[in-house]
Scaffold this motif. Structure first.
Motif, mmCIF file in Angstrom:
data_model
loop_
_atom_site.group_PDB
_atom_site.id
_atom_site.type_symbol
_atom_site.label_atom_id
_atom_site.label_comp_id
_atom_site.label_asym_id
_atom_site.label_seq_id
_atom_site.Cartn_x
_atom_site.Cartn_y
_atom_site.Cartn_z
ATOM 1 N N ALA A 66 0.796 -1.144 0.066
ATOM 2 C CA ALA A 66 -0.034 -0.174 0.014
ATOM 3 C C ALA A 66 0.781 1.227 -0.068
ATOM 4 O O ALA A 66 0.608 2.172 -0.671
ATOM 5 C CB ALA A 66 -1.088 -0.189 1.253
ATOM 6 N N ILE A 67 1.918 1.110 0.721
ATOM 7 C CA ILE A 67 2.879 2.327 0.573
ATOM 8 C C ILE A 67 3.222 2.688 -0.603
ATOM 9 O O ILE A 67 3.317 3.971 -1.045
ATOM 10 C CB ILE A 67 4.001 2.160 1.821
ATOM 11 C CG1 ILE A 67 3.566 2.151 3.217
ATOM 12 C CG2 ILE A 67 5.234 3.092 1.326
ATOM 13 C CD1 ILE A 67 4.686 1.538 4.075
ATOM 14 N N ARG A 68 3.679 1.678 -1.439
ATOM 15 C CA ARG A 68 4.252 1.976 -2.764
ATOM 16 C C ARG A 68 2.990 2.533 -3.566
ATOM 17 O O ARG A 68 3.259 3.288 -4.555
ATOM 18 C CB ARG A 68 4.849 0.480 -3.201
ATOM 19 C CG ARG A 68 5.773 -0.152 -2.674
ATOM 20 C CD ARG A 68 7.056 0.481 -2.363
ATOM 21 N NE ARG A 68 8.024 -0.234 -1.552
ATOM 22 C CZ ARG A 68 8.195 -0.180 -0.192
ATOM 23 N NH1 ARG A 68 7.411 0.803 0.522
ATOM 24 N NH2 ARG A 68 9.110 -0.908 0.407
ATOM 25 N N LEU A 69 1.985 2.058 -3.614
ATOM 26 C CA LEU A 69 0.886 2.427 -4.319
ATOM 27 C C LEU A 69 0.337 3.845 -4.006
ATOM 28 O O LEU A 69 -0.065 4.699 -4.756
ATOM 29 C CB LEU A 69 -0.631 1.515 -3.905
ATOM 30 C CG LEU A 69 -0.301 -0.044 -4.628
ATOM 31 C CD1 LEU A 69 -1.470 -0.601 -4.096
ATOM 32 C CD2 LEU A 69 -0.241 0.152 -6.108
ATOM 33 N N LEU A 70 0.603 4.231 -2.661
ATOM 34 C CA LEU A 70 0.447 5.669 -2.272
ATOM 35 C C LEU A 70 1.270 6.679 -2.630
ATOM 36 O O LEU A 70 1.067 7.797 -2.751
ATOM 37 C CB LEU A 70 0.287 5.765 -0.648
ATOM 38 C CG LEU A 70 -1.110 5.179 0.019
ATOM 39 C CD1 LEU A 70 -0.813 4.947 1.440
ATOM 40 C CD2 LEU A 70 -2.176 5.834 -0.288
ATOM 41 N N LYS A 71 2.328 6.330 -3.545
ATOM 42 C CA LYS A 71 3.435 7.155 -3.968
ATOM 43 C C LYS A 71 2.677 8.164 -5.053
ATOM 44 O O LYS A 71 2.954 9.346 -5.140
ATOM 45 C CB LYS A 71 4.427 6.345 -4.630
ATOM 46 C CG LYS A 71 5.506 7.320 -5.298
ATOM 47 C CD LYS A 71 6.587 6.310 -5.810
ATOM 48 C CE LYS A 71 7.837 7.156 -6.594
ATOM 49 N NZ LYS A 71 8.779 6.151 -7.015
#
Length: 258
Positions: A56-61
């Motif tokens: 999710a952290i990568r997607l929130l980029k």
């Protein structure tokens, strides 16, 4: 050691651009299909969540428009005013930052993830290679025994940053569904190194500026210890707002299905 409340955030992130969108109270959403889901019945539930949150952290980029979250790389903060220290404190400063960009947050890697959904508590540990804080600044005060003034561009970098996160929630019921409202988000920072660069210190006096930077960077542990609680409170505020953009829109049984 000075008390944690020595730092006072006078105007803390009220102008973060992504928060101007607000948290819309509406019919419950589901998590985006790109998000990994973890079932509470899974004996490896916490390990699954560790993987899911890293994803999710990568997607929130690139942001999550349907949840009102704009791209987080970099994260923009319009204005931040911080005042620190008493007359007897090692550091006494007033700083005003504008047009701040926080970079590399989405490069974080969750190392541990633990949940207690009955108590609505989530704990995590993460490592980030570096977090960079860049923006315009004005500053006036004292570092150790030396006076300091400046107005220009600041670059504060936290290297090999280990963070401890604790999310404390409460249940909110709406339209027959339960949501987890994150009422408190505690963050603790353990950097391996902090570097400070303030452009145009002492109105551009190169000799005084060089001396002050040497003091700041040679004594980074002392300096950071004095400002640690300000960073922790600021980032906790940011992370709580981002988390609630999801937790207050997606019912618990969809975030943590049985």
């Amino acid at each position: 050691m000075m008390a944690r409340n020595t730092w006072h955030i006078l105007h803390c992130l009220a102008c973060i651009w992504f928060l101007t969108l607000g948290i819309t109270i509406s019919e419950g959403k589901d998590l985006p299909s790109s998000f990994e889901k973890c079932h509470r019945s899974d004996p490896q539930f916490d390990q699954c969540l560790r993987s899911a949150v890293n994803g999710a952290i990568r997607l929130l980029k690139d942001g999550l428009p349907e949840f009102g979250i704009l791209p987080l790389e970099p994260l923009a903060v319009d204005s931040l005013v911080i005042e620190q220290g008493e007359a007897s404190s090692p550091i006494k400063l007033k700083q005003h930052f504008t047009n701040v960009r926080l970079s590399h947050l989405t490069e974080s890697n969750i190392l541990k993830y633990r949940t207690d959904l009955k108590k609505l508590i989530i704990k995590a540990e993460a490592i980030t290679p570096q977090v960079q804080f860049v923006g315009n600044y004005t500053m006036d005060g004292r570092i150790l025994v030396l006076p300091i003034t400046g107005k220009g561009v600041a670059n504060i970098t936290l290297h090999r940053l280990k963070t401890h996160h604790e999310l404390i929630g409460k249940l909110v019921e709406r339209n027959g569904e339960q949501y987890m409202h994150i009422r408190k988000y505690l963050v603790h920072f353990e950097p391996k190194l902090v570097t400070f660069q303030f452009g145009n210190l002492f109105n551009g006096d190169e000799r005084l500026g060089k001396t002050m930077h040497q003091v700041l960077n040679d004594n980074w542990e002392v300096v950071f210890r004095e400002l640690r609680s300000s960073y922790e409170d600021t980032f906790g505020y940011i992370f709580k707002k981002i988390s609630n953009q999801i937790f207050l829109k997606v019912p618990m049984n969809k975030i943590f299905p049985e």
